[in-house]
Design an enzyme around this catalytic site. Structure first.
Site, PDB file in Angstrom:
ATOM      1  N   HIS A  45       0.294  20.175  -4.029  1.00 51.74           N
ATOM      2  CA  HIS A  45       0.772  21.525  -4.323  1.00 51.74           C
ATOM      3  C   HIS A  45      -0.389  22.359  -4.861  1.00 51.74           C
ATOM      4  O   HIS A  45      -1.153  21.887  -5.714  1.00 51.74           O
ATOM      5  CB  HIS A  45       1.920  21.462  -5.351  1.00 51.74           C
ATOM      6  CG  HIS A  45       2.494  22.809  -5.643  1.00 51.74           C
ATOM      7  ND1 HIS A  45       3.389  23.435  -4.789  1.00 51.74           N
ATOM      8  CD2 HIS A  45       2.271  23.674  -6.660  1.00 51.74           C
ATOM      9  CE1 HIS A  45       3.698  24.620  -5.282  1.00 51.74           C
ATOM     10  NE2 HIS A  45       3.034  24.789  -6.427  1.00 51.74           N
ATOM     11  N   MET A  89       7.138  22.788   3.914  1.00 59.43           N
ATOM     12  CA  MET A  89       7.721  23.788   3.031  1.00 59.43           C
ATOM     13  C   MET A  89       9.246  23.652   2.889  1.00 59.43           C
ATOM     14  O   MET A  89       9.966  24.646   2.849  1.00 59.43           O
ATOM     15  CB  MET A  89       7.327  25.202   3.511  1.00 59.43           C
ATOM     16  CG  MET A  89       5.821  25.399   3.613  1.00 59.43           C
ATOM     17  SD  MET A  89       4.903  24.941   2.109  1.00 59.43           S
ATOM     18  CE  MET A  89       4.954  26.499   1.243  1.00 59.43           C
TER      19      MET A  89
HETATM   20  C1  GAR Z   1      -1.645  23.576   1.210  1.00 58.25           C
HETATM   21  O1  GAR Z   1      -2.534  24.367   0.485  1.00 58.25           O
HETATM   22  C2  GAR Z   1      -0.616  22.940   0.307  1.00 58.25           C
HETATM   23  O2  GAR Z   1      -1.064  22.751  -0.991  1.00 58.25           O
HETATM   24  C3  GAR Z   1       0.486  23.953   0.335  1.00 58.25           C
HETATM   25  O3  GAR Z   1       0.517  24.446   1.644  1.00 58.25           O
HETATM   26  C4  GAR Z   1      -0.806  24.436   2.156  1.00 58.25           C
HETATM   27  C5  GAR Z   1      -0.761  23.885   3.564  1.00 58.25           C
HETATM   28  O4  GAR Z   1      -1.981  24.082   4.218  1.00 58.25           O
HETATM   29  N1  GAR Z   1       1.730  23.337  -0.024  1.00 58.25           N
HETATM   30  C6  GAR Z   1       2.680  23.932  -0.728  1.00 58.25           C
HETATM   31  O5  GAR Z   1       2.610  25.078  -1.108  1.00 58.25           O
HETATM   32  C7  GAR Z   1       3.880  23.047  -1.025  1.00 58.25           C
HETATM   33  N2  GAR Z   1       4.725  23.627  -2.023  1.00 58.25           N
HETATM   34  P1  GAR Z   1      -2.329  23.245   5.522  1.00 58.25           P
HETATM   35  O6  GAR Z   1      -1.149  23.381   6.482  1.00 58.25           O
HETATM   36  O7  GAR Z   1      -3.562  23.915   6.064  1.00 58.25           O
HETATM   37  O8  GAR Z   1      -2.575  21.829   5.102  1.00 58.25           O
END
Ligand code: GAR
Length: 200
Positions: free
Chosen positions: A109, A90
Protein backbone atom coordinates in the site's frame (compact mmCIF):
# COMPACT_ATOMS: atom_id res chain seq x y z
CA UNK A 1 9.10 -23.68 -4.94
CA UNK A 2 5.86 -21.98 -3.80
CA UNK A 3 3.15 -21.34 -6.34
CA UNK A 4 1.88 -17.77 -6.12
CA UNK A 5 -0.88 -15.76 -7.75
CA UNK A 6 -0.54 -12.03 -8.30
CA UNK A 7 -3.72 -9.92 -8.20
CA UNK A 8 -3.59 -6.58 -10.08
CA UNK A 9 -6.07 -4.02 -11.42
CA UNK A 10 -3.87 -1.59 -13.31
CA UNK A 11 -0.55 -1.06 -15.00
CA UNK A 12 1.09 -3.90 -13.09
CA UNK A 13 4.51 -2.33 -12.55
CA UNK A 14 4.79 -4.22 -9.24
CA UNK A 15 3.73 -7.40 -11.02
CA UNK A 16 6.52 -6.73 -13.53
CA UNK A 17 9.06 -6.21 -10.74
CA UNK A 18 8.07 -9.60 -9.32
CA UNK A 19 8.30 -11.26 -12.76
CA UNK A 20 11.77 -9.75 -13.22
CA UNK A 21 13.17 -11.06 -9.92
CA UNK A 22 11.71 -14.51 -10.54
CA UNK A 23 13.37 -14.51 -13.98
CA UNK A 24 16.69 -13.31 -12.57
CA UNK A 25 16.59 -16.08 -9.95
CA UNK A 26 16.34 -13.78 -6.91
CA UNK A 27 12.83 -14.87 -5.97
CA UNK A 28 12.14 -18.58 -5.55
CA UNK A 29 8.52 -18.62 -6.66
CA UNK A 30 6.43 -19.89 -9.49
CA UNK A 31 4.02 -17.18 -10.64
CA UNK A 32 1.21 -19.53 -11.57
CA UNK A 33 -1.58 -17.05 -12.25
CA UNK A 34 -2.46 -13.38 -12.68
CA UNK A 35 -5.92 -12.45 -11.38
CA UNK A 36 -7.18 -9.19 -12.85
CA UNK A 37 -10.54 -7.45 -12.42
CA UNK A 38 -10.03 -4.92 -15.25
CA UNK A 39 -10.23 -6.43 -18.74
CA UNK A 40 -8.18 -3.60 -20.35
CA UNK A 41 -5.43 -3.45 -17.74
CA UNK A 42 -1.81 -3.37 -18.90
CA UNK A 43 -0.96 -6.03 -16.28
CA UNK A 44 -2.62 -8.54 -18.64
CA UNK A 45 -0.14 -7.71 -21.42
CA UNK A 46 2.71 -8.25 -18.98
CA UNK A 47 1.32 -11.69 -18.11
CA UNK A 48 1.08 -12.60 -21.81
CA UNK A 49 4.67 -11.54 -22.46
CA UNK A 50 5.89 -13.55 -19.47
CA UNK A 51 3.68 -16.52 -20.50
CA UNK A 52 1.78 -16.46 -17.22
CA UNK A 53 -1.89 -17.56 -17.39
CA UNK A 54 -4.45 -14.98 -16.35
CA UNK A 55 -7.95 -15.06 -14.97
CA UNK A 56 -9.72 -11.86 -15.98
CA UNK A 57 -13.16 -10.91 -14.72
CA UNK A 58 -15.51 -7.94 -14.31
CA UNK A 59 -17.20 -7.65 -10.95
CA UNK A 60 -20.30 -6.25 -12.65
CA UNK A 61 -20.87 -9.59 -14.40
CA UNK A 62 -21.50 -11.28 -11.05
CA UNK A 63 -24.35 -10.76 -8.57
CA UNK A 64 -21.93 -10.41 -5.63
CA UNK A 65 -18.34 -10.58 -4.38
CA UNK A 66 -19.06 -14.06 -3.10
CA UNK A 67 -19.86 -15.21 -6.64
CA UNK A 68 -16.74 -13.85 -8.34
CA UNK A 69 -14.51 -14.92 -5.47
CA UNK A 70 -15.86 -18.43 -5.85
CA UNK A 71 -14.64 -18.38 -9.47
CA UNK A 72 -11.27 -16.96 -8.39
CA UNK A 73 -10.97 -19.67 -5.75
CA UNK A 74 -11.65 -22.38 -8.31
CA UNK A 75 -8.88 -20.94 -10.52
CA UNK A 76 -6.44 -20.69 -7.62
CA UNK A 77 -7.13 -24.30 -6.70
CA UNK A 78 -6.77 -25.54 -10.24
CA UNK A 79 -3.30 -23.95 -10.43
CA UNK A 80 -2.36 -25.17 -6.95
CA UNK A 81 -1.76 -21.61 -5.70
CA UNK A 82 -0.40 -21.48 -2.14
CA UNK A 83 0.17 -17.76 -1.64
CA UNK A 84 -1.52 -14.58 -2.92
CA UNK A 85 0.31 -11.34 -3.69
CA UNK A 86 -1.85 -8.24 -4.12
CA UNK A 87 -0.12 -5.72 -6.37
CA UNK A 88 -2.43 -2.80 -7.02
CA UNK A 89 -5.58 -4.92 -6.73
CA UNK A 90 -8.20 -2.31 -5.91
CA UNK A 91 -10.82 -4.53 -4.27
CA UNK A 92 -11.35 -5.72 -0.73
CA UNK A 93 -10.70 -9.42 -0.30
CA UNK A 94 -13.91 -11.09 0.91
CA UNK A 95 -14.65 -13.91 3.36
CA UNK A 96 -14.59 -16.55 0.63
CA UNK A 97 -10.90 -16.03 -0.24
CA UNK A 98 -9.90 -15.21 3.33
CA UNK A 99 -11.35 -18.48 4.59
CA UNK A 100 -8.87 -20.36 2.39
CA UNK A 101 -5.86 -18.05 2.31
CA UNK A 102 -5.81 -15.87 5.45
CA UNK A 103 -2.22 -15.49 6.62
CA UNK A 104 -1.09 -16.23 3.08
CA UNK A 105 -2.22 -12.99 1.39
CA UNK A 106 0.00 -9.92 1.33
CA UNK A 107 -0.54 -6.41 0.01
CA UNK A 108 1.56 -3.37 -0.77
CA UNK A 109 0.00 0.00 0.00
CA UNK A 110 1.41 3.41 -0.97
CA UNK A 111 1.37 5.09 2.46
CA UNK A 112 2.62 4.57 5.98
CA UNK A 113 -0.42 2.75 7.35
CA UNK A 114 -2.51 3.35 9.39
CA UNK A 115 -2.24 6.77 7.71
CA UNK A 116 -4.12 7.16 4.43
CA UNK A 117 -5.78 3.76 3.88
CA UNK A 118 -8.05 3.03 0.92
CA UNK A 119 -8.08 4.73 -2.43
CA UNK A 120 -5.66 7.43 -3.64
CA UNK A 121 -3.25 7.20 -0.71
CA UNK A 122 -0.79 9.43 -2.60
CA UNK A 123 -3.39 12.16 -3.14
CA UNK A 124 -4.43 11.87 0.51
CA UNK A 125 -0.82 12.36 1.69
CA UNK A 126 -0.34 15.41 -0.55
CA UNK A 127 -3.63 16.94 0.60
CA UNK A 128 -2.62 16.44 4.24
CA UNK A 129 0.68 18.26 3.53
CA UNK A 130 2.73 15.72 5.48
CA UNK A 131 6.51 15.71 5.12
CA UNK A 132 6.87 11.96 4.96
CA UNK A 133 4.85 9.22 3.39
CA UNK A 134 6.01 5.81 2.22
CA UNK A 135 4.96 2.26 1.62
CA UNK A 136 3.57 -0.54 3.77
CA UNK A 137 3.72 -4.27 3.10
CA UNK A 138 1.18 -6.10 5.23
CA UNK A 139 -0.84 -9.27 5.61
CA UNK A 140 -4.43 -8.96 4.50
CA UNK A 141 -7.38 -9.35 6.85
CA UNK A 142 -11.04 -8.46 6.41
CA UNK A 143 -10.52 -4.71 6.90
CA UNK A 144 -9.43 -1.99 4.50
CA UNK A 145 -5.59 -2.01 4.74
CA UNK A 146 -5.73 -3.07 8.39
CA UNK A 147 -3.85 -6.39 8.49
CA UNK A 148 -0.60 -7.02 10.44
CA UNK A 149 2.26 -4.89 9.11
CA UNK A 150 5.37 -6.70 7.89
CA UNK A 151 7.53 -3.74 6.90
CA UNK A 152 7.37 -0.05 6.06
CA UNK A 153 9.71 2.29 4.22
CA UNK A 154 9.61 6.06 4.42
CA UNK A 155 9.60 8.38 1.42
CA UNK A 156 10.25 12.09 1.84
CA UNK A 157 7.73 14.57 0.42
CA UNK A 158 9.54 17.69 -0.83
CA UNK A 159 8.13 21.23 -0.97
CA UNK A 160 7.53 21.10 -4.72
CA UNK A 161 6.41 17.48 -4.82
CA UNK A 162 3.85 16.60 -7.49
CA UNK A 163 1.60 13.59 -7.61
CA UNK A 164 3.73 12.18 -10.45
CA UNK A 165 7.05 12.66 -8.68
CA UNK A 166 5.76 11.20 -5.42
CA UNK A 167 4.22 8.24 -7.19
CA UNK A 168 7.52 7.62 -8.95
CA UNK A 169 9.47 7.63 -5.67
CA UNK A 170 6.91 5.40 -3.97
CA UNK A 171 6.88 2.90 -6.81
CA UNK A 172 10.67 2.78 -6.91
CA UNK A 173 10.59 1.82 -3.25
CA UNK A 174 7.81 -0.76 -3.83
CA UNK A 175 9.59 -2.42 -6.75
CA UNK A 176 12.69 -3.00 -4.65
CA UNK A 177 11.20 -3.88 -1.27
CA UNK A 178 8.20 -6.00 -2.26
CA UNK A 179 10.15 -8.73 -4.12
CA UNK A 180 12.74 -8.99 -1.35
CA UNK A 181 10.07 -9.34 1.35
CA UNK A 182 8.30 -11.95 -0.77
CA UNK A 183 11.53 -13.91 -0.97
CA UNK A 184 11.74 -13.85 2.82
CA UNK A 185 8.11 -14.89 3.30
CA UNK A 186 8.15 -17.63 0.70
CA UNK A 187 11.41 -19.23 1.73
CA UNK A 188 11.02 -19.01 5.51
CA UNK A 189 7.94 -21.19 5.91
CA UNK A 190 7.76 -20.56 9.65
CA UNK A 191 7.07 -16.88 9.11
CA UNK A 192 3.94 -17.75 7.19
CA UNK A 193 2.81 -20.42 9.62
CA UNK A 194 3.34 -18.19 12.66
CA UNK A 195 1.49 -15.32 11.07
CA UNK A 196 -1.30 -17.56 9.90
CA UNK A 197 -1.82 -18.63 13.49
CA UNK A 198 -1.77 -15.01 14.68
CA UNK A 199 -4.05 -13.63 12.00
CA UNK A 200 -6.62 -16.42 12.32
C1 GAR B 1 0.88 0.61 -6.29
O1 GAR B 1 1.55 1.81 -6.04
C2 GAR B 1 0.24 0.07 -5.03
O2 GAR B 1 0.89 0.46 -3.87
C3 GAR B 1 -1.13 0.68 -5.09
O3 GAR B 1 -1.49 0.68 -6.44
C4 GAR B 1 -0.31 0.85 -7.22
C5 GAR B 1 -0.36 -0.14 -8.36
O4 GAR B 1 0.63 0.14 -9.31
N1 GAR B 1 -2.05 -0.08 -4.30
C6 GAR B 1 -3.04 0.44 -3.60
O5 GAR B 1 -3.30 1.62 -3.58
C7 GAR B 1 -3.84 -0.57 -2.79
N2 GAR B 1 -4.69 0.06 -1.84
P1 GAR B 1 1.06 -0.97 -10.37
O6 GAR B 1 -0.21 -1.49 -11.03
O7 GAR B 1 1.93 -0.22 -11.34
O8 GAR B 1 1.81 -2.04 -9.63
Amino acid sequence: MKKIAVFASGSGSNFQAIIDVVESGDLDADISLLVCDKPGAYAIERAKTAKIPSFIFSAKDYPSKEHYEEKILAQLKSYGVEFIVLAGYMRLIGPKLLAEYKGRIVNVHPSLLPAFPGKDAIGQALAAQVKWSGITIHFVDEGMDTGPIIVQERVRIEENETRESLQQKIQKSEHKLYPSILQMLLTQGDVINDTKARVN
